[in-house]
Design an enzyme around this catalytic site. Structure first.
Site, PDB file in Angstrom:
ATOM      1  N   GLU A  51     -38.594   0.733 -32.691  1.00 51.45           N
ATOM      2  CA  GLU A  51     -39.694   0.039 -33.401  1.00 51.45           C
ATOM      3  C   GLU A  51     -41.126  -0.316 -33.276  1.00 51.45           C
ATOM      4  O   GLU A  51     -42.125  -0.391 -33.692  1.00 51.45           O
ATOM      5  CB  GLU A  51     -38.704  -1.195 -34.546  1.00 51.45           C
ATOM      6  CG  GLU A  51     -39.853  -2.058 -35.152  1.00 51.45           C
ATOM      7  CD  GLU A  51     -38.559  -3.380 -35.601  1.00 51.45           C
ATOM      8  OE1 GLU A  51     -37.667  -4.107 -35.300  1.00 51.45           O
ATOM      9  OE2 GLU A  51     -39.627  -4.195 -35.579  1.00 51.45           O
TER      10      GLU A  51
HETATM   11  C1  LIG Z   1     -35.000  -3.434 -34.860  1.00 55.92           C
HETATM   12  C2  LIG Z   1     -33.617  -4.059 -34.114  1.00 55.92           C
HETATM   13  O1  LIG Z   1     -33.096  -4.024 -33.847  1.00 55.92           O
HETATM   14  S1  LIG Z   1     -34.611  -5.163 -35.481  1.00 55.92           S
HETATM   15  C3  LIG Z   1     -33.909  -6.358 -34.501  1.00 55.92           C
HETATM   16  C4  LIG Z   1     -32.653  -7.626 -34.957  1.00 55.92           C
HETATM   17  N1  LIG Z   1     -31.564  -8.124 -34.329  1.00 55.92           N
HETATM   18  C5  LIG Z   1     -31.040  -7.154 -34.497  1.00 55.92           C
HETATM   19  O2  LIG Z   1     -30.175  -7.001 -35.358  1.00 55.92           O
HETATM   20  C6  LIG Z   1     -29.945  -7.749 -33.356  1.00 55.92           C
HETATM   21  C7  LIG Z   1     -28.287  -7.606 -33.356  1.00 55.92           C
HETATM   22  N2  LIG Z   1     -27.422  -8.146 -32.673  1.00 55.92           N
HETATM   23  C8  LIG Z   1     -27.060  -9.843 -32.565  1.00 55.92           C
HETATM   24  O3  LIG Z   1     -27.300  -9.939 -33.859  1.00 55.92           O
HETATM   25  C9  LIG Z   1     -25.639  -9.428 -31.813  1.00 55.92           C
HETATM   26  O4  LIG Z   1     -24.528 -10.612 -32.361  1.00 55.92           O
HETATM   27  C10 LIG Z   1     -26.490 -10.919 -31.298  1.00 55.92           C
HETATM   28  C11 LIG Z   1     -27.654 -10.212 -30.367  1.00 55.92           C
HETATM   29  C12 LIG Z   1     -26.769 -11.669 -31.617  1.00 55.92           C
HETATM   30  C13 LIG Z   1     -25.226 -11.134 -29.919  1.00 55.92           C
HETATM   31  O5  LIG Z   1     -24.601 -10.086 -29.086  1.00 55.92           O
HETATM   32  P1  LIG Z   1     -24.425  -9.124 -27.778  1.00 55.92           P
HETATM   33  O6  LIG Z   1     -25.424 -10.083 -26.887  1.00 55.92           O
HETATM   34  O7  LIG Z   1     -23.413  -8.465 -28.117  1.00 55.92           O
HETATM   35  O8  LIG Z   1     -23.400 -11.260 -28.029  1.00 55.92           O
HETATM   36  P2  LIG Z   1     -22.034 -11.984 -28.544  1.00 55.92           P
HETATM   37  O9  LIG Z   1     -20.976 -10.697 -29.120  1.00 55.92           O
HETATM   38  O10 LIG Z   1     -21.290 -11.869 -27.151  1.00 55.92           O
HETATM   39  O11 LIG Z   1     -22.817 -13.173 -29.020  1.00 55.92           O
HETATM   40  C14 LIG Z   1     -23.006 -14.172 -28.012  1.00 55.92           C
HETATM   41  C15 LIG Z   1     -23.752 -15.576 -28.666  1.00 55.92           C
HETATM   42  O12 LIG Z   1     -24.604 -15.402 -29.954  1.00 55.92           O
HETATM   43  C16 LIG Z   1     -23.825 -15.905 -31.171  1.00 55.92           C
HETATM   44  N3  LIG Z   1     -22.722 -15.678 -31.979  1.00 55.92           N
HETATM   45  C17 LIG Z   1     -22.794 -14.238 -31.771  1.00 55.92           C
HETATM   46  N4  LIG Z   1     -22.033 -13.549 -32.879  1.00 55.92           N
HETATM   47  C18 LIG Z   1     -21.707 -14.545 -33.913  1.00 55.92           C
HETATM   48  C19 LIG Z   1     -20.687 -15.029 -34.790  1.00 55.92           C
HETATM   49  N5  LIG Z   1     -20.285 -14.250 -35.575  1.00 55.92           N
HETATM   50  N6  LIG Z   1     -20.703 -16.197 -35.123  1.00 55.92           N
HETATM   51  C20 LIG Z   1     -20.967 -17.348 -34.180  1.00 55.92           C
HETATM   52  N7  LIG Z   1     -21.373 -16.943 -33.202  1.00 55.92           N
HETATM   53  C21 LIG Z   1     -22.042 -16.126 -32.917  1.00 55.92           C
HETATM   54  C22 LIG Z   1     -22.949 -16.801 -30.189  1.00 55.92           C
HETATM   55  O13 LIG Z   1     -23.425 -18.206 -29.578  1.00 55.92           O
HETATM   56  C23 LIG Z   1     -22.227 -16.225 -29.154  1.00 55.92           C
HETATM   57  O14 LIG Z   1     -21.700 -16.897 -27.527  1.00 55.92           O
HETATM   58  P3  LIG Z   1     -20.118 -16.921 -28.387  1.00 55.92           P
HETATM   59  O15 LIG Z   1     -19.352 -15.562 -27.958  1.00 55.92           O
HETATM   60  O16 LIG Z   1     -19.746 -17.778 -26.488  1.00 55.92           O
HETATM   61  O17 LIG Z   1     -19.801 -17.857 -28.882  1.00 55.92           O
HETATM   62  O1  LIG Z   2     -38.653  -7.206 -33.414  1.00 60.53           O
HETATM   63  C1  LIG Z   2     -37.791  -6.694 -33.592  1.00 60.53           C
HETATM   64  O2  LIG Z   2     -37.917  -5.842 -34.780  1.00 60.53           O
HETATM   65  C2  LIG Z   2     -36.967  -6.598 -32.568  1.00 60.53           C
HETATM   66  C3  LIG Z   2     -37.340  -6.750 -32.112  1.00 60.53           C
HETATM   67  C4  LIG Z   2     -36.128  -5.891 -30.679  1.00 60.53           C
HETATM   68  C5  LIG Z   2     -36.393  -5.667 -29.086  1.00 60.53           C
HETATM   69  O3  LIG Z   2     -37.344  -6.932 -28.821  1.00 60.53           O
HETATM   70  O4  LIG Z   2     -36.365  -4.909 -28.984  1.00 60.53           O
END
Ligand SMILES: CC(=O)SCCNC(=O)CCNC(=O)[C@H](O)C(C)(C)COP(=O)(O)OP(=O)(O)OC[C@H]1O[C@@H](n2cnc3c(N)ncnc32)[C@H](O)[C@@H]1OP(=O)(O)O
Ligand SMILES: O=C(O)/C=C/CC(=O)O
Length: 250
Positions: A51
């Protein structure tokens, strides 16, 4: 092949979903690992777009974020962020959007915003949308990768960050989404694909050693199983070696 983790199986299977010669918009985290594995194994001509405006990035380690300098240093071109969205993504020039999620529901909607409670006072505040809603809207197809658990695989997401099939057939068209939507959800237990009639995700593949009961236990909706349910091939020696090298370098 023995001696690999469920996470490795998930990453390898996710990498296999990316075809040689296609263009992939890469989400950070699990998708980025799998996309870089694909490029180093069966799909050397896979074009990775991050991105930050890096087109054709070829990092030799996993980038820490979309702003990691390794992406710009190895890219074919670096363009402005609005250009990535306006000139590449939205006109339909990207084959696959590869996204992670904290929650996904039976219609493939993704939540990376909030869990539980009120939007202003949630139980868990997640990283947010970033560019994922646009990626989910406009890539020709979307692949989602995340670990399978009841808290992640829910009947209806707490917040729709990135639209899958909404509440079912017709919603994507109604909202003007140009891409076909999520085609695969790849987890540490198996693979789910949407039923063409209901748009509900059904289990199509079980990873080696995983029992169906285990998948049901980790799914928060009444899971339908494909009549053609098959076993995912195990990771090959090469896939595992390259994946481990990639992680060790990062
Ligand atoms: C182009 C782009 O990428 S745009 C960017 C947009 N952002 C994304 O796409 C992010 C996508 N990834 C996520 O959403 C992931 O689930 C993340 C980043 C929130 C966490 O992923 P990971 O680092 O692998 O960690 P993990 O799955 O162990 O979760 C970490 C914490 O997040 C929270 N969490 C994550 N998923 C959940 C859920 N489904 N329900 C509740 N809490 C959650 C919890 O606090 C968890 O800690 P815990 O397991 O001790 O309770
Ligand atoms: O802002 C976004 O869409 C994605 C962020 C992920 C990153 O900072 O690497």
């Amino acid at each position: 092949m023995t001696g690999y983790t469920a996470d490795e199986m998930m990453t390898v299977e996710a990498s296999r979903a990316l075809r040689e010669g296609t263009v992939c918009f890469v989400g950070i985290g699990l998708p980025s690992t799998a996309a870089n594995l694909a490029r180093r194994t069966h799909a050397p001509g896979l074009v990775l777009i991050y991105e930050s405006g890096t087109l054709g990035a070829k990092p030799d380690r996993l980038p820490l974020s979309i702003g990691d300098g390794i992406l710009a240093e190895t890219a074919d071109a670096v363009i402005g962020v609005p250009e990535v969205f306006n000139y590449w993504l939205q006109p339909g020039r990207v084959d696959v959007g590869f996204l992670g999620a904290a929650q996904v529901d039976k219609h493939g909607n993704i939540n990376t915003t909030v869990i539980g409670g009120d939007y202003r006072d949630p139980k868990v505040r997640l990283p947010g949308a970033g560019g994922a809603p646009e990626i989910a809207a406009s890539c020709k197809e979307v692949v989602v990768v995340l670990r399978q658990s009841r808290r992640a695989f829910v009947d209806r997401v707490d917040f729709v960050t990135s639209l899958g099939f909404g509440t079912g057939p017709g919603d994507r068209e109604r909202f003007g989404m140009t891409g076909a939507g999520p085609r695969r959800i790849i987890t540490d237990l198996g693979v789910l694909q949407p039923d063409p009639l209901t748009c509900e995700f059904v289990l199509t593949h079980l990873h080696p050693g995983v029992e169906l009961a285990q998948v049901r236990e980790n799914t928060g909706w009444e899971l339908t199983v494909s009549p053609d349910l098959t076993r995912t091939p195990e990771p090959t020696e090469r896939e595992l070696t390259v994946l481990r090298e990639l992680k060790a370098a990062s």
